[in-house]
Design a protein around this motif. Structure first.
Motif, short mmCIF file in Angstrom:
data_model
loop_
_atom_site.label_atom_id
_atom_site.label_comp_id
_atom_site.label_asym_id
_atom_site.label_seq_id
_atom_site.Cartn_x
_atom_site.Cartn_y
_atom_site.Cartn_z
N ALA A 1 -2.85 1.61 -38.84
CA ALA A 1 -4.58 1.80 -38.32
C ALA A 1 -4.59 0.77 -37.14
O ALA A 1 -4.20 -0.24 -37.19
CB ALA A 1 -5.33 1.60 -39.33
N LEU A 2 -5.64 1.18 -36.17
CA LEU A 2 -5.91 0.33 -35.09
C LEU A 2 -6.62 -0.75 -35.68
O LEU A 2 -7.81 -0.57 -36.56
CB LEU A 2 -6.81 1.28 -34.02
CG LEU A 2 -5.66 2.38 -33.35
CD1 LEU A 2 -6.62 3.05 -32.44
CD2 LEU A 2 -4.80 1.73 -32.56
N ARG A 3 -6.57 -1.87 -35.01
CA ARG A 3 -7.63 -3.01 -35.14
C ARG A 3 -8.64 -2.75 -34.21
O ARG A 3 -8.60 -2.12 -33.19
CB ARG A 3 -6.95 -4.50 -34.96
CG ARG A 3 -5.61 -4.67 -35.95
CD ARG A 3 -5.49 -6.08 -36.09
NE ARG A 3 -4.24 -6.66 -36.97
CZ ARG A 3 -4.68 -6.65 -38.22
NH1 ARG A 3 -5.82 -6.23 -38.93
NH2 ARG A 3 -3.34 -6.68 -39.00
N PRO A 4 -9.88 -3.36 -34.43
CA PRO A 4 -11.01 -3.42 -33.53
C PRO A 4 -10.58 -3.48 -32.08
O PRO A 4 -9.90 -4.26 -31.80
CB PRO A 4 -12.03 -4.35 -33.93
CG PRO A 4 -11.76 -4.82 -35.20
CD PRO A 4 -10.14 -4.54 -35.49
N ASN A 5 -10.95 -2.52 -31.22
CA ASN A 5 -10.82 -2.49 -29.94
C ASN A 5 -9.35 -2.21 -29.45
O ASN A 5 -8.80 -2.16 -28.27
CB ASN A 5 -11.31 -3.67 -29.12
CG ASN A 5 -12.74 -3.75 -28.98
OD1 ASN A 5 -13.25 -3.06 -29.12
ND2 ASN A 5 -12.99 -5.15 -29.75
N GLY A 6 -8.63 -1.52 -30.39
CA GLY A 6 -7.17 -1.51 -30.23
C GLY A 6 -7.07 0.00 -29.64
O GLY A 6 -7.80 0.75 -29.72
N HIS A 7 -5.85 0.48 -29.33
CA HIS A 7 -5.46 1.57 -29.02
C HIS A 7 -3.80 1.79 -29.28
O HIS A 7 -3.13 0.88 -29.31
CB HIS A 7 -5.57 1.91 -27.38
CG HIS A 7 -4.79 1.10 -26.65
ND1 HIS A 7 -4.99 -0.32 -26.40
CD2 HIS A 7 -3.74 1.50 -26.06
CE1 HIS A 7 -4.05 -0.57 -25.56
NE2 HIS A 7 -3.09 0.25 -25.46
#
Length: 192
Positions: A120-126
């Protein structure tokens, strides 16, 4: 997409001695055949359920993150095959000139408690986009219930044992016994 076994399990969910006891075999004349049947039965159970019994390492090669329904939660999570997930060991993308770029799995949240496990992506990740259109993403991961045969759920172990018995008596072409099907029903993959 391709999925390749990198490191097979170091043991089997049932031992040669356990299989021999089930079949009431006291000598070693059938050891090689039983060892083959145990491995074949485990692989069949894993294939039918989509699970990994004991710890094993796999490499998945993909063209893109999306396309097969495993990218979910509005593109913020990616489901891994072969539950249960133990770890994600490496994430690599390839540029158009085939240059690899390693991405630290710690940059993502790795959910090993869900089935299937998720990246899963962390906040503001891609998710890192590959430059190469074919096989531009590689994910190395470890899956299974653990390293000890006692870590494997009892119904899966019993299914493997019963399948070994059926194959010993009827050959590798034997159909799935009803008792094994009943044991595996709760573990089958369901796709919607």
């Amino acid at each position: 997409m391709s999925l390749s076994l990198v490191t097979p399990p170091a043991a089997e969910p049932i031992s040669l001695d356990q299989a021999k006891a089930r079949l009431r075999i006291s000598d070693s004349s059938q050891d090689a055949r039983l060892t083959h049947l145990i491995r074949s039965a485990r692989q069949r159970v894993e294939g039918d359920t989509g699970r990994a019994c004991l710890s094993q390492s796999w490499l998945e090669r993909r063209d893109a993150w999306d396309g097969d329904g495993r990218l979910c939660a509005f593109g913020t999570q990616f489901k891994l095959p072969k539950p249960p997930l133990i770890s994600i060991d490496a994430i690599t993308t390839y540029a158009a000139d085939d240059a690899p770029t390693s991405h630290d799995p710690a940059d993502f949240f790795i959910d090993t408690l869900s089935e299937p496990g998720r990246l899963a992506l962390r906040p503001n990740g891609h998710f890192p986009e590959p430059g190469r259109r074919v096989g531009g993403i590689e994910i190395a991961f470890t899956c299974g219930y653990g390293t000890d045969p006692d870590d494997v759920p009892a119904p899966l172990v019993e299914a493997i044992g019963q399948l070994v018995e059926a194959m010993f008596e009827g050959g590798l072409e034997v159909g799935m016994p009803a008792s094994v099907t009943a044991l595996l029903t709760a573990w089958w993959r369901i796709s919607l």
